[in-house]
Design a protein around this motif. Structure first.
Motif, PDB file in Angstrom:
ATOM      1  N   ASP A 133       0.827  -1.220   0.000  1.00 23.08           N
ATOM      2  CA  ASP A 133       0.000   0.000   0.000  1.00 23.08           C
ATOM      3  C   ASP A 133       0.856   1.263   0.000  1.00 23.08           C
ATOM      4  O   ASP A 133       0.627   2.211   0.766  1.00 23.08           O
ATOM      5  CB  ASP A 133      -0.964  -0.001   1.201  1.00 23.08           C
ATOM      6  N   LYS A 134       1.832   1.247  -0.820  1.00 26.23           N
ATOM      7  CA  LYS A 134       2.703   2.400  -0.935  1.00 26.23           C
ATOM      8  C   LYS A 134       3.102   2.550  -2.406  1.00 26.23           C
ATOM      9  O   LYS A 134       3.331   1.553  -3.085  1.00 26.23           O
ATOM     10  CB  LYS A 134       3.949   2.202  -0.058  1.00 26.23           C
ATOM     11  N   VAL A 482       4.083   7.795  -1.809  1.00 31.20           N
ATOM     12  CA  VAL A 482       2.731   8.010  -1.278  1.00 31.20           C
ATOM     13  C   VAL A 482       2.330   6.733  -0.542  1.00 31.20           C
ATOM     14  O   VAL A 482       2.231   5.662  -1.148  1.00 31.20           O
ATOM     15  CB  VAL A 482       1.727   8.310  -2.414  1.00 31.20           C
ATOM     16  N   ASP A 483       2.121   6.871   0.749  1.00 21.70           N
ATOM     17  CA  ASP A 483       1.730   5.705   1.554  1.00 21.70           C
ATOM     18  C   ASP A 483       0.222   5.762   1.750  1.00 21.70           C
ATOM     19  O   ASP A 483      -0.291   6.709   2.348  1.00 21.70           O
ATOM     20  CB  ASP A 483       2.472   5.766   2.904  1.00 21.70           C
ATOM     21  N   TYR A 484      -0.484   4.779   1.200  1.00 23.64           N
ATOM     22  CA  TYR A 484      -1.948   4.802   1.347  1.00 23.64           C
ATOM     23  C   TYR A 484      -2.454   3.665   2.231  1.00 23.64           C
ATOM     24  O   TYR A 484      -3.580   3.212   2.132  1.00 23.64           O
ATOM     25  CB  TYR A 484      -2.641   4.811  -0.025  1.00 23.64           C
ATOM     26  N   SER A 485      -1.575   3.219   3.158  1.00 27.48           N
ATOM     27  CA  SER A 485      -1.947   2.113   4.052  1.00 27.48           C
ATOM     28  C   SER A 485      -2.718   2.615   5.258  1.00 27.48           C
ATOM     29  O   SER A 485      -3.390   1.845   5.941  1.00 27.48           O
ATOM     30  CB  SER A 485      -0.680   1.383   4.527  1.00 27.48           C
TER      31      SER A 485
END
Ligand code: UN1
Length: 496
Positions: A133-134, A482-485
C-alpha cells in the motif's frame, strides 16, 4: 547611421538600455562593415534580469507542461515564417554561407517542434515500493533559473538547444549571447516575445564574458549554467560555478578526426572531408581538423582531396555561389595563421592554402584560404590543439588499430568518423573511438537535435545538449512516496 537598430537587453518582457550606457560594435566579418551596436551591460543589468526571471518562474512552474509547450509550437511557426530573414542576418554578422545559415535556423525550428512535443512527455518513472500500500515515483521538477552562455558559431541553434528544453521544463532563462552575434539573439528573443512567452521567462543580457558571464557564475539567483564555448573558458566556469554549487553543463572544444581505411569509398570520404573541414570555415566544434588515413591509400586520397580544396569558392556568404565564408574576426584570422606557421616549423608539409586571402574585396573581410597539411605527426601541436578555422591535418597510419589510437590520442572527445566497408571494423570503431559522437561513412558534422550532443574528456563534463538528455540538465529528479496504508510503515527496519 548603422544598418540595424541597437541591440538592447530584453529584461522582464521589455527592451532596455544597459545601465552602463555603453555599447559595443557588431562587425560583418565579410567586409568589416559595422552593422550596429549591442548593449555592453554590467552586473546591475544581470541582476535585473535574474530578478525578473525568478519572479516569472514562480508562476511558470505551475503552468501545465502541455500549456507551456504551446508557446514552443508558436516559436517553431514564427521561426519558419522568418527563416530567410534570420538566416540573412546570421550570415551578415557571423559569416557562414547562406545555405548553412538557413540550415542552422532549421535546427532551431526542429528543436522547437521536438521540445514542444516534450510538453506532453517529460516522462518520470513509477517504481514498485518495498512496502505494501505504498506508491513510489520520480518526477522531473524544474531547477529554477537557468543561465545560458552561447557562442557565435551557432548563434541560434545552440541557443535553441538550451533555452527550449529549459522553458518547456518550467524554468526561466537568463541568456548571455556571444558579443559577435547580437542581431540573431535579438531576433530569437523577438520570436519568443511574439509567441506569447510570458514576460521574464527569457531575458537577454548582452555584454562581455568577463563582466556579465562572470557575474552569472556567482549570482545566487541562477541555479544552472549551460555553456558552449572554449575549453579554457569552460574550465574557468566549472571552477567558479562549482565553488557556488551550481550545476554546470559544458560543451567545449574538439579535435575531430575522419579515419579513412584502405577499403573505404574514397570519393565519398573526400566529399565528407571537404564538407566537415571547410563548412562554416572550420569554425564548428564538430569540424574535422584531422584526417587519419591508412598509408596505402594516402596518395590516392590526397590526389582527390587537394583539387577539391583548391576549387572551393571563398567569399561573402550572402553570395549563393560562395562555399566558404570569412572567419569571425581579425584575432581568429591571426590565430589560424599562427597555427599554420607553427605547422610549417614543426615540419608538416603545407599542401595548399596557408595564407590570408586579400584579393580584391576580400581584403576588407577576414578570409583564410582553405588549408591542407600532409605528413603531420600525431604529436605535433597542429594535430593536438583546436585551431577553429579551415585547416586540415592529414596523417598516415599503418593499421586500423593505429588509426583508433591516433584518433583517441588528443585531449578532446567530441566527434569521430570512420570510412570503411568492413562491418566488423564498424562495430569495433563504434566501441573503441572514445568520443561522444561517432559517425560511420559520414563526416564529423551534422548532429541531429533529437539525439544527445556532447563529448568526453576536455570536450565536456558529462552532460549533453539536445535529445532527451538535455532535460537532465534543466530538471531535478524529485522522488515521491505516497503511503496509502493508513498506518505508519517503517522502511529499512530489519526484523528478520
Ligand atoms: C557546434 O559546432 O558547436 O553537428 C555545434 C553539427 C551541428 C552543430 C555543431 N549540428 O555540426
Amino acid at each position: 547611421m548603422h544598418r540595424f537598430e541597437p541591440c538592447l537587453n530584453f529584461i522582464g518582457g521589455r527592451w532596455c538600455e544597459p545601465k552602463t550606457g555603453q555599447y559595443g560594435d557588431n562587425v560583418n566579418p565579410a567586409n568589416g562593415e559595422v552593422l550596429g551596436v549591442w548593449a555592453r551591460s554590467g552586473a546591475d543589468d544581470l541582476d535585473d534580469a535574474v530578478r525578473a526571471a525568478r519572479e516569472a518562474q514562480s508562476a511558470w512552474r505551475l503552468v501545465p507542461a502541455p500549456e507551456r509547450a504551446k508557446v514552443l509550437r508558436r516559436v517553431a511557426d514564427l521561426l519558419r515564417d522568418r527563416k530567410d530573414e534570420i538566416a540573412q542576418t546570421l550570415t551578415m554578422e557571423m559569416g557562414k554561407v547562406i545555405e548553412e545559415a538557413r540550415g542552422e535556423v532549421q535546427e532551431a525550428i526542429d528543436m522547437a517542434d521536438y521540445m514542444a512535443g516534450e510538453g506532453r512527455r517529460l516522462f518520470g518513472q513509477t517504481t514498485p515500493s518495498e512496502l505494501p500500500d505504498k506508491f513510489a515515483m520520480s518526477v522531473r521538477a524544474p531547477v529554477g533559473v537557468v543561465g545560458i552562455i552561447t557562442p557565435w558559431n551557432f548563434p541560434i541553434a545552440i541557443a535553441s538547444w538550451k533555452s527550449l528544453p529549459a522553458i518547456v521544463a518550467g524554468n526561466a532563462v537568463v541568456w548571455k549571447p556571444a558579443e559577435e552575434t547580437p542581431l540573431t539573439a535579438r531576433a530569437f528573443a523577438e520570436v519568443y516575445q511574439e509567441a506569447g512567452l510570458p514576460a521574464g521567462l527569457l531575458n537577454v543580457v548582452f555584454g562581455d564574458g568577463p563582466v556579465v558571464g562572470e557575474a552569472m557564475l556567482s549570482h545566487p539567483g541562477i541555479d544552472v549554467i549551460s555553456f558552449t564555448g572554449s575549453t579554457e573558458t569552460g574550465r574557468h566556469i566549472a571552477s567558479r560555478a562549482g565553488a557556488n554549487l551550481k550545476r554546470v553543463s559544458l560543451e567545449m572544444g574538439g579535435k575531430n578526426a575522419i579515419t579513412v581505411l584502405a577499403d573505404a569509398d574514397l570519393d565519398l570520404a573526400v566529399d565528407a572531408i571537404v564538407w566537415s573541414a571547410y563548412g562554416t570555415s572550420g569554425q564548428r566544434c564538430t569540424a574535422a581538423s584531422r584526417v587519419i588515413v591508412e598509408r596505402e591509400v594516402e596518395e590516392a586520397l590526397l590526389a582527390r582531396l587537394l583539387p577539391r580544396v583548391q576549387a572551393l569558392r571563398v567569399g561573402d556568404g550572402l553570395d549563393p555561389a560562395v562555399q566558404v565564408g570569412p572567419v569571425i574576426h581579425e584575432e581568429a584570422l591571426a590565430k589560424i595563421d599562427r597555427y599554420v606557421r607553427l605547422g610549417v616549423d614543426e615540419g608538416a608539409r603545407l599542401m595548399t592554402g596557408g595564407r590570408r586571402l586579400t584579393e580584391g574585396t576580400l581584403a576588407q573581410g577576414y578570409y583564410y584560404a582553405p588549408t591542407v597539411f600532409a605528413g603531420v605527426r600525431p604529436d605535433m601541436r597542429i594535430a593536438q590543439e583546436e585551431i577553429f578555422g579551415p585547416v586540415l591535418c592529414v596523417m598516415a597510419v599503418d593499421s586500423f588499430e593505429d588509426a583508433i589510437h591516433v584518433n583517441n590520442g588528443v585531449k578532446y572527445g567530441l566527434s569521430a568518423s570512420i570510412f570503411t566497408r568492413d562491418v566488423n571494423r564498424v562495430f569495433r570503431a563504434m566501441r573503441d573511438l572514445d568520443t561522444g559522437i561517432v559517425y560511420v561513412n559520414a563526416g564529423t558534422t551534422g548532429a541531429e537535435i533529437h539525439l544527445p550532443f556532447g563529448g568526453t574528456k576536455a570536450t565536456g563534463n558529462g552532460h549533453r545538449d539536445s535529445g532527451q538528455a538535455a532535460l537532465d540538465v534543466f530538471t531535478e529528479w524529485k522522488t515521491v512516496y505516497v503511503d496509502y496504508s493508513g498506518r505508519l510503515q517503517r522502511a529499512q527496519i530489519d526484523n528478520n
